[in-house]
Design a protein around this motif. Structure first.
Motif, PDB file in Angstrom:
ATOM      1  N   VAL A  12      -6.113   3.446  -1.437  1.00 48.60           N
ATOM      2  CA  VAL A  12      -5.191   2.371  -1.058  1.00 48.60           C
ATOM      3  C   VAL A  12      -5.853   1.431  -0.061  1.00 48.60           C
ATOM      4  N   ILE A  13      -6.626   1.991   0.885  1.00 48.44           N
ATOM      5  CA  ILE A  13      -7.311   1.156   1.871  1.00 48.44           C
ATOM      6  C   ILE A  13      -8.360   0.271   1.199  1.00 48.44           C
ATOM      7  N   LYS A  18      -8.285  -0.900  -1.762  1.00 48.25           N
ATOM      8  CA  LYS A  18      -7.599  -1.955  -2.527  1.00 48.25           C
ATOM      9  C   LYS A  18      -6.775  -2.882  -1.635  1.00 48.25           C
ATOM     10  N   SER A  19      -6.806  -2.673  -0.316  1.00 49.61           N
ATOM     11  CA  SER A  19      -5.973  -3.486   0.571  1.00 49.61           C
ATOM     12  C   SER A  19      -6.266  -4.992   0.489  1.00 49.61           C
ATOM     13  N   PRO A  20      -7.521  -5.430   0.274  1.00 57.00           N
ATOM     14  CA  PRO A  20      -7.723  -6.885   0.130  1.00 57.00           C
ATOM     15  C   PRO A  20      -6.945  -7.474  -1.049  1.00 57.00           C
ATOM     16  N   PHE A  21      -6.894  -6.760  -2.157  1.00 56.54           N
ATOM     17  CA  PHE A  21      -6.116  -7.253  -3.295  1.00 56.54           C
ATOM     18  C   PHE A  21      -4.618  -7.241  -2.965  1.00 56.54           C
ATOM     19  N   SER A  22      -4.202  -6.200  -2.227  1.00 58.00           N
ATOM     20  CA  SER A  22      -2.804  -6.159  -1.814  1.00 58.00           C
ATOM     21  C   SER A  22      -2.473  -7.307  -0.874  1.00 58.00           C
ATOM     22  N   ALA A  23      -3.444  -7.671  -0.034  1.00 61.21           N
ATOM     23  CA  ALA A  23      -3.230  -8.790   0.885  1.00 61.21           C
ATOM     24  C   ALA A  23      -3.060 -10.103   0.129  1.00 61.21           C
ATOM     25  N   GLY A  72       0.812  -1.206   0.000  1.00 50.92           N
ATOM     26  CA  GLY A  72       0.000   0.000   0.000  1.00 50.92           C
ATOM     27  C   GLY A  72       0.846   1.257   0.000  1.00 50.92           C
ATOM     28  N   ALA A  73       1.940   1.254   0.780  1.00 50.64           N
ATOM     29  CA  ALA A  73       2.819   2.421   0.826  1.00 50.64           C
ATOM     30  C   ALA A  73       3.470   2.674  -0.529  1.00 50.64           C
TER      31      ALA A  73
END
Length: 547
Positions: free
Chosen positions: A413-414, A416-421, A392-393
């Motif tokens: 960004v928050i 999209k955090s599930p995709f980042s996870a 995310g950063a």
């Protein structure tokens, strides 16, 4: 360099005209190609040319450098690392270097300084996109074209050779005053080291001084490791960016692409009056009351307003550099900050952050010895969170670099955090095979050992091995990088970090001491059935080993 230093001789297809530079790795000549166009030819010294390992590395880097195309980079024209002696041909950039320009005409101001900042950042972005690192960006390696645009020269050539030869002998790559701290510590020079050198070069251009002063290598290195450059005179709009690029931790520095976008949006001309030096501040405060500043400094005619009455004697300043009690109060921009307010350029204690991270790992290992299953779940969840936050950063930085900061960036960004996870979990899976192998090896050794090691204890040690490799093995850098960001946000000051170090260290000591005398709890697994199954495996292993 016999046979190539005399004007009029040739090397390859190029006729050497005159020597225009010389360094530890080779000699640079102004030359002419068969069409009569001027080029720069760097001929490597015999000592370097006989190092086959260095030449192979140089050949790979030359191939990479051919992909660098930027108006701010002197591009590779030709090269032959198999010639006697090897040489590299680059675009010839006429004019003065940044170092010569500052020494002749003084520090850069306004638009010239901003064009330099953006141009150097663009050059580094192009170089890094090709997968290479400059390693020696400095004022002497920056030329100015007739239109005032900067051009980076001598990138990755001698330094590619140095990286092989000098590392083996323990010497240092690059120019001392512009080295990043991680290079001094013996680590490899990455793209973030170029960003640190960018900041040092820009500080020199703005002040006319080397950012870490002069003197012996030891004194310069000490200042670099302390993270306290001399930035007095750098325009205020550039100061936050220069300080960020000189961050002690490489992970905290912006990328070259981020520098391009940020420098384009900074208005260097917004500061109408250059910040005075420390000596000027003291002389002004002691000698006379400061003049009133009119709305337009250029219309100032030298008139002084009546001096205001001095402050009462019962209000002295504590340790003020501006004079004794009773003298005129200096203007607000010169006043010292309150003692409890941290200095804006105070470096974050990244060395302490490393110890804190190590203590957390020791605590995780201690927890693995007591409750292997719970420790494994906790560690994996924490690593997944750190990796997700790191993605995310990086995505946030990329967005703001491409189109500037916006109020909804963080929310996006928050969301999209599930995709980042999910992507972070896939990254963890790439590290897991090595961690599983380490755990199996430790388990087999524990079962085969003819000591009083119980089966639950062998399982606990195998879990600890899995945790260690998962946290420190190849591919674990994103989690460690994000953990450094967390420490920097929570414990920005050295005093705070030291307190946290003492507290966490004490708690980890208690946990490890407790784990050494405690039988491992294998829940939620059935301890009896697991012990029975592994007992048969232990018997088979010992039978194979003849025991």
């Amino acid at each position: 360099m016999e046979g190539v230093e005399t004007s009029g001789e040739s090397i390859g297809r190029y006729r050497l005209l005159e020597k225009i530079g010389e360094g530890g790795m080779g000699v640079v000549h102004l030359a002419a190609d068969p069409m009569g166009r001027k080029v720069a030819v760097k001929v490597l010294r015999p000592g370097v040319a006989t190092d086959q390992t260095a030449l192979r590395r140089l050949a790979r880097e030359v191939d990479s450098m051919r992909r660098v195309h930027s108006p701010h980079v002197a591009e590779i024209v030709d090269a032959d690392v198999t010639a006697e002696p090897p040489y590299v041909v680059t675009q010839f950039v006429p004019g003065r270097t940044l170092e010569q320009s500052v020494r002749d005409d003084g520090p850069l101001r306004g638009d010239r300084l901003q064009r330099l900042a953006t141009g150097l950042a663009s050059a580094l972005a192009a170089i890094h996109d090709a997968g290479i690192v400059h390693r020696d960006l400095k004022p002497g390696n920056v030329m100015f074209l007739e239109n005032g645009e900067p051009v980076v020269i001598d990138f990755g050539i001698a330094q590619g050779v140095d990286a092989t030869r000098l590392t083996a002998t323990g010497l240092v790559i690059g120019t001392p005053g512009y080295l990043a701290p991680e290079i001094i510590e013996g680590e490899d020079a990455g793209a973030s080291a170029d960003v640190h050198a960018w900041a040092g070069t820009l500080a020199f251009a703005a002040t006319g001084r080397a950012p870490f002063g002069g003197g012996t290598f030891e004194s310069i290195f000490y200042k670099i490791m302390e993270g306290r450059p001399d930035l007095d005179g750098v325009p205020e709009p550039l100061l936050p960016l220069v300080r960020a690029a000189m961050a002690r931790n490489p992970a905290e520095r912006p990328t070259a692409h981020a520098l391009v976008g940020l420098t384009q949006r900074i208005d260097v001309n917004s500061t109408l009056v250059d910040p005075p030096s420390t000596q000027t501040k003291r002389l002004t405060a002691v000698s006379a009351p400061p003049p009133a500043r009119p709305a337009n400094p250029r219309d100032f005619r030298g008139q002084l307003p009546p001096a205001p009455p001095p402050p009462p004697p019962q209000q002295p300043y504590a340790r003020s550099p501006y004079g004794a009690p009773g003298q005129q109060q200096p203007p607000a921009r010169y006043q010292q900050r309150p003692p409890k307010e941290p200095r804006p350029d105070e470096p974050k204690p990244y060395g302490i952050y490393r110890f804190l991270s190590l203590l957390l790992l020791v605590g995780a290992v201690g927890l693995s010895v007591v409750t292997p299953a719970i420790a494994l779940i906790v560690v994996l969840l924490v690593l997944l969170g750190l990796r997700t936050a790191d993605r995310g950063a990086q995505e946030l930085t990329s967005k703001r670099t491409r189109r500037g900061p916006r109020s909804g960036d963080l929310a996006a960004v928050i969301v999209k955090s599930p995709f980042s996870a999910v992507r972070a979990a896939l990254g963890m899976l790439l590290v897991s095979p090595l961690a599983i192998i380490a755990a199996v090896v430790v388990l087999l050794i524990g079962l085969a050992a003819k000591t009083g090691l119980t089966i639950p204890r062998a399982v606990a040690l195998a879990t600890a091995a899995f945790v260690i490799v998962q946290c420190l093995g190849p591919g674990s850098e994103p989690a460690r990088r994000q953990l450094a960001r967390v420490w920097g946000a929570v414990l920005p000051r050295r005093s705070q970090a030291l307190v946290a170090l003492a507290v966490i260290g004490f708690l980890v000591f208690l946990l490890v001491s407790f784990s050494l005398g405690q039988a491992p709890d294998l829940r939620p697994f059935d301890s009896r059935s697991l012990t029975h199954s592994l007992s048969g495996l232990r018997s088979g292993i010992r039978g194979l080993l003849g025991g």
